[in-house]
Scaffold this motif. Structure first.
Motif, mmCIF file in Angstrom:
data_model
loop_
_atom_site.group_PDB
_atom_site.id
_atom_site.type_symbol
_atom_site.label_atom_id
_atom_site.label_comp_id
_atom_site.label_asym_id
_atom_site.label_seq_id
_atom_site.Cartn_x
_atom_site.Cartn_y
_atom_site.Cartn_z
ATOM 1 N N MET A 246 0.824 -1.202 0.000
ATOM 2 C CA MET A 246 0.000 0.000 0.000
ATOM 3 C C MET A 246 0.855 1.249 0.000
ATOM 4 S SD MET A 246 -3.067 -1.211 -0.026
ATOM 5 C CE MET A 246 -4.080 0.212 0.425
ATOM 6 N N ALA A 247 0.219 2.361 -0.308
ATOM 7 C CA ALA A 247 0.911 3.648 -0.355
ATOM 8 C C ALA A 247 0.086 4.727 0.341
ATOM 9 C CB ALA A 247 1.182 4.064 -1.800
ATOM 10 N N VAL A 248 0.750 5.518 1.162
ATOM 11 C CA VAL A 248 0.188 6.752 1.718
ATOM 12 C C VAL A 248 0.781 7.897 0.912
ATOM 13 C CG1 VAL A 248 0.203 8.319 3.696
ATOM 14 C CG2 VAL A 248 -0.205 5.877 4.048
ATOM 15 N N LEU A 249 -0.062 8.597 0.165
ATOM 16 C CA LEU A 249 0.407 9.685 -0.696
ATOM 17 C C LEU A 249 0.547 10.995 0.068
ATOM 18 C CD1 LEU A 249 -1.698 9.006 -3.922
ATOM 19 C CD2 LEU A 249 0.631 8.243 -3.408
ATOM 20 N N MET A 250 -0.348 11.230 1.033
ATOM 21 C CA MET A 250 -0.314 12.458 1.831
ATOM 22 C C MET A 250 -1.283 12.307 2.993
ATOM 23 S SD MET A 250 -2.602 15.075 -0.533
ATOM 24 C CE MET A 250 -2.814 16.347 0.718
ATOM 25 N N VAL A 251 -1.134 13.176 3.981
ATOM 26 C CA VAL A 251 -2.091 13.269 5.083
ATOM 27 C C VAL A 251 -3.160 14.287 4.683
ATOM 28 C CG1 VAL A 251 -2.405 13.885 7.515
ATOM 29 C CG2 VAL A 251 -0.323 12.689 6.788
ATOM 30 N N LEU A 252 -4.418 13.931 4.894
ATOM 31 C CA LEU A 252 -5.527 14.816 4.523
ATOM 32 C C LEU A 252 -5.965 15.722 5.665
ATOM 33 C CD1 LEU A 252 -7.718 12.315 2.466
ATOM 34 C CD2 LEU A 252 -6.400 14.246 1.553
ATOM 35 N N ASN A 253 -5.828 15.253 6.900
ATOM 36 C CA ASN A 253 -6.238 16.092 8.027
ATOM 37 C C ASN A 253 -5.583 15.624 9.319
ATOM 38 O OD1 ASN A 253 -8.313 13.783 8.012
ATOM 39 N ND2 ASN A 253 -8.785 14.783 9.958
ATOM 40 N N ARG A 254 -5.606 16.503 10.292
ATOM 41 C CA ARG A 254 -5.165 16.187 11.648
ATOM 42 C C ARG A 254 -6.269 16.598 12.615
ATOM 43 N NH1 ARG A 254 0.365 14.950 11.869
ATOM 44 N NH2 ARG A 254 1.296 15.127 9.790
ATOM 45 N N TYR B 188 2.430 16.454 5.017
ATOM 46 C CA TYR B 188 3.602 15.619 4.744
ATOM 47 C C TYR B 188 3.447 14.253 5.411
ATOM 48 C CZ TYR B 188 8.471 14.095 4.514
ATOM 49 O OH TYR B 188 9.618 13.377 4.275
ATOM 50 N N PRO B 189 3.615 13.159 4.670
ATOM 51 C CA PRO B 189 3.439 11.811 5.248
ATOM 52 C C PRO B 189 4.707 11.316 5.939
ATOM 53 C CG PRO B 189 3.848 11.622 2.898
ATOM 54 C CD PRO B 189 3.839 13.104 3.199
ATOM 55 N N ARG B 190 4.963 11.835 7.140
ATOM 56 C CA ARG B 190 6.171 11.464 7.887
ATOM 57 C C ARG B 190 6.248 9.954 8.088
ATOM 58 N NH1 ARG B 190 4.909 16.076 11.010
ATOM 59 N NH2 ARG B 190 6.530 17.678 10.872
#
Length: 375
Positions: free
Chosen positions: A89-97, A295-297
């Motif tokens: 799988m891939a995490v492309l970006m964070v959408l919210n916090r 940013y997907p740390r």
């Protein structure tokens, strides 16, 4: 968003089907689709509402959808083969916090409000409380387990934890099938409006500014269509930036109220989407903040793996940090962000949790060994 334009080759795929679950934090996808923000980057977006997180997983894996608004922990559960069939799988970006909560039934919440500890209130039931979360390896399960453990309640021994899709939470609480739940909005607002429960804690009190939903896809999709993936990230960054304006939050709350999206009255969506419902305990849901949100740390993904090990869900002898580095598409994100003139935050970031523990990803084994409450 004013930014210098760096160009990439045209997207390999121009029409994308994006999955989402009926939650307020699906707002970036709704904004992108309703405002046709993909046109600037050569793509069109079709929204595909899913009834549950399991359905998001299944349609992603089958290829029925190309990418999705997904629980951070769903992606990692599938990657590790503990949240369904194993798939890269891939995490492309964070959408919210932020933007999630724990609600308990009125009697339990009232007892806590009048001075009982969480442990005392739950024990007063005379049976294990039934508290729902939304996916076995998902964010809500991890927030719930962490919070209970910090209150001296063992989440695997003292509580019956069950999985229910977010839109069913308030109904189940009204029906008496639950004693509480951890999920996203607007379902806590709905439960309170129906006088079935009260929010007792916000997930931003557990981990301030925690990562929540991500833009997820299969890793082969990102590998086969890298220009498409970058175009999609840029589109979602535009949507997240648009959501920074409070007036825009109200506008999207109206759109989210439609039956095609959430099917919940605007007045139950807007307060917690705009300003945490006026509750000073909660940090507001964040979508952009100049790119600080997105940013997907790798360390964020690694944290979820520490919790799976903590709760006995994972015992495989694998390189946890290498897994997280392979899932979180930091290079692809950097390309997209830099093309849009968006700053990329530092790789390391220290967070202090509700129990005083500090996480920065530098010593996962030591961090894990420090928990006294575990499986």
């Amino acid at each position: 968003m004013n930014s210098p334009e760096l160009t990439f080759p045209a997207p390999e795929r121009t029409h994308l089907r994006l999955g989402f679950v009926a939650l307020s934090d699906a707002a970036p996808l709704a904004v992108a689709a309703l405002r046709d923000l993909g046109a600037r980057h050569g793509i069109t977006i079709e929204l595909c509402r899913q009834p549950s997180w399991a359905a998001v997983r299944d349609t992603l894996l089958s290829g029925e959808i190309d990418a999705a608004h997904a629980l951070y922990g769903l992606v990692y559960g599938v990657q590790l083969g503990i949240g369904g069939p194993q798939s890269d799988m891939a995490v492309l970006m964070v959408l919210n916090r932020n933007g999630q909560a724990i609600t308990l039934s009125r009697p339990l919440a009232d007892a806590i409000e009048h001075g009982a500890s969480v442990k005392e209130a739950l024990h007063s039931l005379g049976r294990p409380p039934v508290i729902a979360q939304t996916f076995p390896t998902g964010t809500h399960a991890m927030w719930l387990y962490y919070w209970l453990a910090a209150q001296g309640v063992h989440p695997l021994r003292d509580v019956q934890s069950i999985v229910i899709p977010p839109p069913r939470m308030a109904d189940a609480l009204v029906e008496g099938a639950l004693d509480g739940f951890c999920a996203g909005e607007p379902w806590h607002a709905v439960a309170e409006a129906r006088n079935a429960g009260k929010t007792v804690t916000y997930t931003s009190e557990i981990w301030p500014d925690h990562p929540e939903k991500v833009l997820a896809c299969r890793r082969d999709f990102a590998a086969l269509y890298p220009n498409t993936a970058r175009a999609l990230v840029r589109t979602m960054l535009d949507a997240c930036a648009w959501l920074d304006a409070s007036a825009h939050r109200g506008e999207i709350a109206e759109a989210l109220s439609s039956s095609a999206l959430l099917g919940v009255p605007r007045e139950l969506i807007e307060p917690r989407l705009v300003a945490s419902g006026g509750d000073a305990r909660a940090l507001p849901v964040r979508f952009f903040d100049g790119g600080a949100v997105n940013y997907p740390r790798v360390s964020d993904g690694l944290w979820f793996i520490t919790q799976y090990r903590r709760w006995g869900m994972l015992d495989a002898d694998i390189d946890d940090e290498a897994i997280a580095a392979s899932v979180n598409q930091t290079a692809l994100y950097r390309d997209a962000a830099q093309a849009a003139g968006i700053a990329v935050p530092a790789e390391r970031h220290a967070a202090t949790f509700c129990d005083g523990r500090v996480w920065d990803g530098s010593d996962a084994a030591g961090y894990l060994a420090g928990f006294s409450v575990r499986a």
